[in-house]
Motif scaffolding. Structure first.
Motif, PDB file in Angstrom:
ATOM      1  N   GLN A  65      38.842  49.128  55.939  1.00 16.15           N
ATOM      2  CA  GLN A  65      38.698  47.789  55.401  1.00 16.15           C
ATOM      3  C   GLN A  65      37.518  47.704  54.438  1.00 16.15           C
ATOM      4  N   LYS A 113      41.769  39.381  51.704  1.00 12.52           N
ATOM      5  CA  LYS A 113      41.685  38.220  52.578  1.00 12.52           C
ATOM      6  C   LYS A 113      40.769  37.195  51.911  1.00 12.52           C
ATOM      7  N   GLU A 115      38.288  35.524  52.926  1.00 11.58           N
ATOM      8  CA  GLU A 115      36.861  35.718  53.204  1.00 11.58           C
ATOM      9  C   GLU A 115      36.300  36.909  52.423  1.00 11.58           C
ATOM     10  N   ASP A 116      37.131  37.939  52.218  1.00 13.81           N
ATOM     11  CA  ASP A 116      36.672  39.096  51.440  1.00 13.81           C
ATOM     12  C   ASP A 116      36.534  38.749  49.958  1.00 13.81           C
TER      13      ASP A 116
END
Length: 473
Positions: A65, A113, A115-116
């Motif tokens: 990730q 995502k 948040e990323d």
């Protein structure tokens, strides 16, 4: 719409062509490029950064990730730098310039995502309004064939595409959502066949730019072809050329602007390739402008590239074998584009024709697969407007099959039928050949059976010179 301004107050228009997997981006980009070049625009095509990087061996399932986030960070920064390079070139262009970006910055956010994506924006001090709204003039989303055209969804035409149909649908939705909020955003769905889908995309761009394309981009328009006996005053017997803003001149410099509409001339070379079966067709094309006419050989110098080759003169030094290359303005040198076209077997009464812009290197490699059963086709293509109707006229040149000698074919896209279409009065039209298969380029290039094993003399060079570089478009 706000547009950038280049040199001499020329337009600079930044377009993002995005979409889900197998949406028609590649073919659409090639068609859009040809359309605007025919209008006299300079077109730059920014390659898809993700495909370049993924083509280097990167596999999503091999990354953690943290590595995915770092990859997307570097991908977006790389994309920005590549785009800026093309934007800078466009700003110095003396002609109107269209920059087609194969995906844009916001496409990267679709693979992260929320948040990323927020982390990356904070880390790099990025602002979505700048990345999405201010950076590009228009965004066009080509909906994946996985949504509404499932029979045409394929994985074999893109080496980096691995998505199944369900994943493709999800990626399409995410990509489309990423651009929501751009003030000029068009979505081209699969409510029509593929040909009309591409036409709708080009029409959307023209509409945003305020370009009146007429019948050519009407959904009901069809291509009509006409056999031409000769051009006005046998003007095809001497070489007309573009002379900048001063209009048209013949080889002696005499103006012909009052007797012929302003036009753009291109040299087009087609070669058919060997295919796995007779239900498929494949061909490659080089299309050049400002190509030098070789007076001694009486043909176009197909080895002209983007540089003049000049003799170096130096005291006490033999430089005969050391040519010097110098660069000129847009009007000084030839510009070549390269296209690979495939026509697949019929599916649901539709035979999709897929076009892909390729590099000079790729063109050279594909040329090895040339079908010896077909002649190379050489044409001078003249594009012009006459009474608000857009025409293309192909003038076939030798070497060719005897059936093509002196052949001139005029074509246009229009909704008008039969005699409602007014044809150029300065041309002598013999007949309409729209539905005559004998005038298809495939049949015109076909060799007779007794010619296949014979090696004909070649008065000109078919291949691509070593001096052509991938950066020349």
């Amino acid at each position: 719409m706000s547009q950038k301004v280049g040199r001499d107050n020329s337009k600079v228009y930044r377009l993002v062509l995005t979409g889900g997997p197998c949406g028609g981006k590649t073919t659409g980009q090639a068609r859009l490029c040809t359309f605007f070049e025919n209008l006299g625009w300079k077109v730059y095509r920014v390659p898809e950064t993700a495909s370049i990087l993924l083509g280097g061996g990167i596999k999503w399932h091999d990354l953690t990730q943290e590595e995915v986030l770092g990859f997307q960070d570097n991908l977006i920064k790389t994309m920005m730098q590549v785009e800026n390079t093309f934007f800078d070139l466009a700003s110095n262009c003396r002609r109107n310039c269209l920059v087609i970006c194969d995906r844009g910055i916001m496409d990267g956010s679709a693979y992260l995502k929320p948040e990323d994506w927020k982390k990356l924006k904070e880390k790099n001090n990025w602002n979505e309004v700048d990345l999405r709204d201010s950076r590009y003039n228009l965004v066009v989303h080509m909906v994946s064939a996985a949504i509404g055209a499932e029979d045409f969804y394929r994985l074999d035409n893109n080496s980096t595409r691995t998505e199944g149909i369900e994943i493709a649908r999800e990626l399409d939705k995410l990509t489309a959502q990423a651009w929501v909020g751009h003030p000029y955003y068009d979505v081209i769905d699969n409510s029509t066949d593929f040909e009309r889908k591409v036409v709708r995309m080009i029409a959307a761009v023209c509409n945003r730019l305020g370009i009146e394309a007429g019948d050519r981009l009407s959904l009901d328009s069809k291509k009509r072809k006409f056999l031409v006996n000769k051009m006005m005053d046998d003007s095809d017997s001497f070489q007309l050329k573009i002379n900048g803003a001063h209009g048209l001149t013949d080889e002696k410099g005499i103006s012909v602007v009052n007797s012929y509409p302003q036009f753009q001339d291109f040299i087009v070379v087609h070669d058919y390739l060997v295919t796995p079966n007779h239900h498929m067709q494949a061909r490659i094309r080089r299309r050049g402008q400002n190509v030098r006419w070789d007076v001694e050989k009486h043909c176009w110098d197909l080895e002209t590239d983007n540089r003049y080759q000049v003799c170096a003169v130096s005291k006490g030094k033999d430089t005969k074998n050391s040519p010097i290359f110098i660069y000129g303005t847009d009007a000084d040198f030839s510009n070549w584009t390269y296209t690979h076209t495939t026509r697949r077997p019929e599916i649901n009464k539709e035979s999709p024709e897929l076009r892909m812009q390729i590099s000079a290197r790729e063109y050279r490699l594909l040329l090895v697969q040339k079908d010896v059963n077909h002649y190379t086709i050489y044409k001078k293509r003249r594009c012009f407007l006459w009474k608000n109707q857009y025409f293309q006229m192909d003038i076939y040149e030798e070497p060719c099959h005897p059936r093509c000698r002196g052949l001139i074919i005029l074509e246009t896209y229009t909704t008008l039928l039969d005699k409602d279409l007014e044809l150029p009065g300065f041309l002598e039209i013999i007949k309409e050949i729209t539905n005559d298969g004998n005038y298809s380029m495939y049949k015109l290039s076909k060799k007779d059976s007794d010619e296949v094993n014979r090696v004909p003399p070649s008065p000109r060079t078919d291949g691509v010179p070593e001096t052509i570089t991938d950066g020349v478009v």
